[in-house]
Motif scaffolding. Sequence first.
Motif, PDB file in Angstrom:
ATOM      1  N   LYS A  81      57.656   8.611  11.331  1.00 50.80           N
ATOM      2  CA  LYS A  81      58.126   9.849  10.697  1.00 50.80           C
ATOM      3  C   LYS A  81      58.411  10.906  11.753  1.00 50.80           C
ATOM      4  CE  LYS A  81      57.746   9.110   6.193  1.00 50.80           C
ATOM      5  NZ  LYS A  81      58.799   9.379   5.227  1.00 50.80           N
ATOM      6  N   VAL A  82      57.533  11.023  12.724  1.00 52.33           N
ATOM      7  CA  VAL A  82      57.718  12.032  13.775  1.00 52.33           C
ATOM      8  C   VAL A  82      58.912  11.680  14.646  1.00 52.33           C
ATOM      9  CG1 VAL A  82      56.672  13.117  15.799  1.00 52.33           C
ATOM     10  CG2 VAL A  82      55.298  12.728  13.755  1.00 52.33           C
ATOM     11  N   LEU A  83      59.059  10.416  14.993  1.00 50.81           N
ATOM     12  CA  LEU A  83      60.195  10.027  15.827  1.00 50.81           C
ATOM     13  C   LEU A  83      61.521  10.299  15.126  1.00 50.81           C
ATOM     14  CD1 LEU A  83      59.009   6.692  17.470  1.00 50.81           C
ATOM     15  CD2 LEU A  83      59.079   8.977  18.480  1.00 50.81           C
ATOM     16  N   ALA A  84      61.560  10.103  13.824  1.00 52.42           N
ATOM     17  CA  ALA A  84      62.782  10.409  13.078  1.00 52.42           C
ATOM     18  C   ALA A  84      62.995  11.913  12.996  1.00 52.42           C
ATOM     19  CB  ALA A  84      62.709   9.811  11.679  1.00 52.42           C
ATOM     20  N   ASP A 117      63.012  15.757  21.522  1.00 50.74           N
ATOM     21  CA  ASP A 117      62.538  17.139  21.545  1.00 50.74           C
ATOM     22  C   ASP A 117      62.307  17.672  20.140  1.00 50.74           C
ATOM     23  OD1 ASP A 117      62.622  17.208  24.316  1.00 50.74           O
ATOM     24  OD2 ASP A 117      64.626  18.088  24.374  1.00 50.74           O
ATOM     25  N   ARG A 118      63.132  17.257  19.205  1.00 49.06           N
ATOM     26  CA  ARG A 118      62.973  17.756  17.832  1.00 49.06           C
ATOM     27  C   ARG A 118      61.668  17.282  17.212  1.00 49.06           C
ATOM     28  NH1 ARG A 118      66.496  13.529  17.380  1.00 49.06           N
ATOM     29  NH2 ARG A 118      66.050  12.036  15.714  1.00 49.06           N
ATOM     30  N   ALA A 119      61.070  16.210  17.759  1.00 51.08           N
ATOM     31  CA  ALA A 119      59.778  15.738  17.254  1.00 51.08           C
ATOM     32  C   ALA A 119      58.695  16.783  17.497  1.00 51.08           C
ATOM     33  CB  ALA A 119      59.392  14.415  17.910  1.00 51.08           C
ATOM     34  N   ARG A 120      58.735  17.445  18.641  1.00 53.31           N
ATOM     35  CA  ARG A 120      57.769  18.508  18.931  1.00 53.31           C
ATOM     36  C   ARG A 120      57.976  19.667  17.957  1.00 53.31           C
ATOM     37  NH1 ARG A 120      54.521  20.179  22.635  1.00 53.31           N
ATOM     38  NH2 ARG A 120      55.046  18.523  24.063  1.00 53.31           N
ATOM     39  N   MET A 121      59.220  20.034  17.731  1.00 53.85           N
ATOM     40  CA  MET A 121      59.517  21.148  16.848  1.00 53.85           C
ATOM     41  C   MET A 121      59.017  20.863  15.431  1.00 53.85           C
ATOM     42  SD  MET A 121      63.164  22.960  16.022  1.00 53.85           S
ATOM     43  CE  MET A 121      63.799  21.528  15.166  1.00 53.85           C
ATOM     44  N   ILE A 122      59.319  19.693  14.914  1.00 55.31           N
ATOM     45  CA  ILE A 122      58.898  19.374  13.543  1.00 55.31           C
ATOM     46  C   ILE A 122      57.381  19.239  13.468  1.00 55.31           C
ATOM     47  CG2 ILE A 122      59.108  16.846  13.541  1.00 55.31           C
ATOM     48  CD1 ILE A 122      60.677  18.473  10.723  1.00 55.31           C
ATOM     49  N   SER A 123      56.746  18.786  14.551  1.00 56.17           N
ATOM     50  CA  SER A 123      55.284  18.694  14.584  1.00 56.17           C
ATOM     51  C   SER A 123      54.658  20.075  14.511  1.00 56.17           C
ATOM     52  CB  SER A 123      54.821  17.979  15.852  1.00 56.17           C
ATOM     53  OG  SER A 123      55.310  16.669  15.875  1.00 56.17           O
ATOM     54  N   GLU A 124      55.198  21.001  15.268  1.00 50.39           N
ATOM     55  CA  GLU A 124      54.688  22.370  15.235  1.00 50.39           C
ATOM     56  C   GLU A 124      54.882  22.986  13.856  1.00 50.39           C
ATOM     57  OE1 GLU A 124      56.807  24.100  18.483  1.00 50.39           O
ATOM     58  OE2 GLU A 124      55.360  23.363  19.965  1.00 50.39           O
ATOM     59  N   ARG A 125      56.032  22.772  13.269  1.00 51.43           N
ATOM     60  CA  ARG A 125      56.312  23.321  11.943  1.00 51.43           C
ATOM     61  C   ARG A 125      55.469  22.659  10.856  1.00 51.43           C
ATOM     62  NH1 ARG A 125      62.862  24.016  12.010  1.00 51.43           N
ATOM     63  NH2 ARG A 125      62.880  25.723  13.511  1.00 51.43           N
TER      64      ARG A 125
END
Length: 69
Positions: free
Chosen positions: A2-5, A44-52
């Motif tokens: 899920k995070v990788l996507a 990079d978007r994985a970090r962003m979605i993780s933070e959110r």
Amino acid sequence: MKVLAARRRDAEDIRFLVDHLKLHNADAVVALCAQVFPEEPVPDRARMISERSGAGRLGRGRSYDGGHD
């Protein structure tokens, strides 16, 4: 996976996983992804979605640091 996507529609599932695994920040989420899927680059978007999704929240007993329990 899920995070990788890192799709917006996966945010609720990622939030659940972050809480369930007691991940304390986005670095821990990214480290776990890299450990579980070593052949897959973590976008990079994985970090962003993780933070959110809550991995950036302080407190609440987050304990995972990328190592083994």
